[in-house]
Design a protein around this motif. Structure first.
Motif, short mmCIF file in Angstrom:
data_model
loop_
_atom_site.label_atom_id
_atom_site.label_comp_id
_atom_site.label_asym_id
_atom_site.label_seq_id
_atom_site.Cartn_x
_atom_site.Cartn_y
_atom_site.Cartn_z
N THR A 141 54.65 91.65 24.55
CA THR A 141 55.43 92.12 23.25
C THR A 141 55.44 90.97 22.38
O THR A 141 55.08 90.97 20.89
CB THR A 141 56.94 92.65 23.62
N GLN B 26 57.44 99.42 21.28
CA GLN B 26 57.80 99.62 22.81
C GLN B 26 58.86 100.50 22.85
O GLN B 26 58.76 101.58 23.85
CB GLN B 26 58.13 98.15 23.49
N ASP C 157 52.31 99.07 21.90
CA ASP C 157 53.17 98.50 23.02
C ASP C 157 53.63 99.44 24.17
O ASP C 157 54.62 100.36 23.66
CB ASP C 157 54.48 97.70 22.27
MG LIG Z 1 56.95 94.24 26.29
#
Ligand SMILES: [Mg+2]
Ligand SMILES: Nc1ncnc2c1ncn2[C@@H]1O[C@H](COP(=O)(O)OP(=O)(O)OP(=O)(O)O)[C@@H](O)[C@H]1O
Length: 216
Positions: A41, A85, A160
């Motif tokens: 990330t 994410q 993500d």
């Molecule tokens: Mg991550």
């Protein structure tokens, strides 16, 4: 299109990424794999300019971070589509609104709406445009977030963990969608800890370990 050369970044606690070099060309489908905390990330946030590198250089077409003016950052970001994410959909806005509001490349409201409807149809969500994100399944929320990322027709799509909370069938549908994006000329970079799910699309694999990256 995108080139990273010796990019490093460290959070105040010391974690981060070290000396990352990688390159993506149009139509590339690449995975960023590695265990939790490996820096996936963080690397995507560096590419989207959410974080500023301590050292090294990122190049996206004619823009280069080490010599770029702040005024050019929006131009860089406009070339990217990002699926976070945790998705970051606005819960008090309909699916259509979530996508339309992201269509910053289209100042005309009607045109932005038409663009949003088109991209929502592409991710097979036309029947849910008036729903709110909490009313959608996890797979549908993921598709809404992908639609939002695609609405400005980016050159590079960053996703993500787009399949981490999905069953195998729903995951295959999302991977198919991302693969179509790369086949249409977009470069796609996906962070995942489930690379086996992507085997059918024969991705380029960058493995991250302890803040470093190795091409497999
Ligand atoms: Mg991550
Ligand atoms: N805002 C922050 N402040 C300090 N440290 C951070 C911050 N964000 C992440 N880190 C640390 O940086 C390292 C890399 O985190 P990152 O979120 O990039 O990992 P990841 O590979 O995406 O993990 P996951 O698979 O769990 O999503 C970890 O050790 C994490 O604890």
């Amino acid at each position: 299109m995108l080139k990273l050369l010796n990019v490093s970044f460290h959070y105040p606690g010391g974690a981060g990424v070290n000396g990352i070099s990688l390159e993506l060309r149009p139509s590339d489908f690449a995975l960023l794999v590695g265990r939790t905390g490996a820096g996936k990330t963080t690397l995507l946030k560096l590419i989207s300019l959410e974080l500023t590198p301590d050292a090294g250089d990122l190049t996206l077409e004619k823009f280069r971070t080490s010599s770029m003016k702040d005024a050019h950052k929006p131009l860089w970001r406009r070339r990217l589509g990002i699926v976070h994410q945790n998705l970051q959909l606005l819960e008090d806005r309909s699916v259509l609104e979530n996508v339309r509001l992201a269509a910053i490349c289209e100042p005309n409201l009607n045109h932005a709406k038409a663009r949003a409807l088109k991209v929502l149809s592409r991710v097979h969500l036309s029947h849910k445009i008036h729903s709110y994100p909490p009313q959608l399944s996890t797979g549908e929320q993921q598709r809404a977030a992908i639609a939002r990322a695609l609405v400005n027709e980016p050159f590079l799509l960053l996703a993500d963990e787009p399949v981490s909370n999905l069953d195998a069938l729903t995951s295959a549908g999302i991977i198919d969608l991302l693969h179509h994006c790369s086949q249409s000329g977009m470069a796609v970079l996906v962070a995942t800890h489930q690379p086996e799910r992507f085997e059918s699309v024969k991705p380029i694999v960058y493995k991250m370990d302890d803040g470093r990256v190795f091409r497999q």
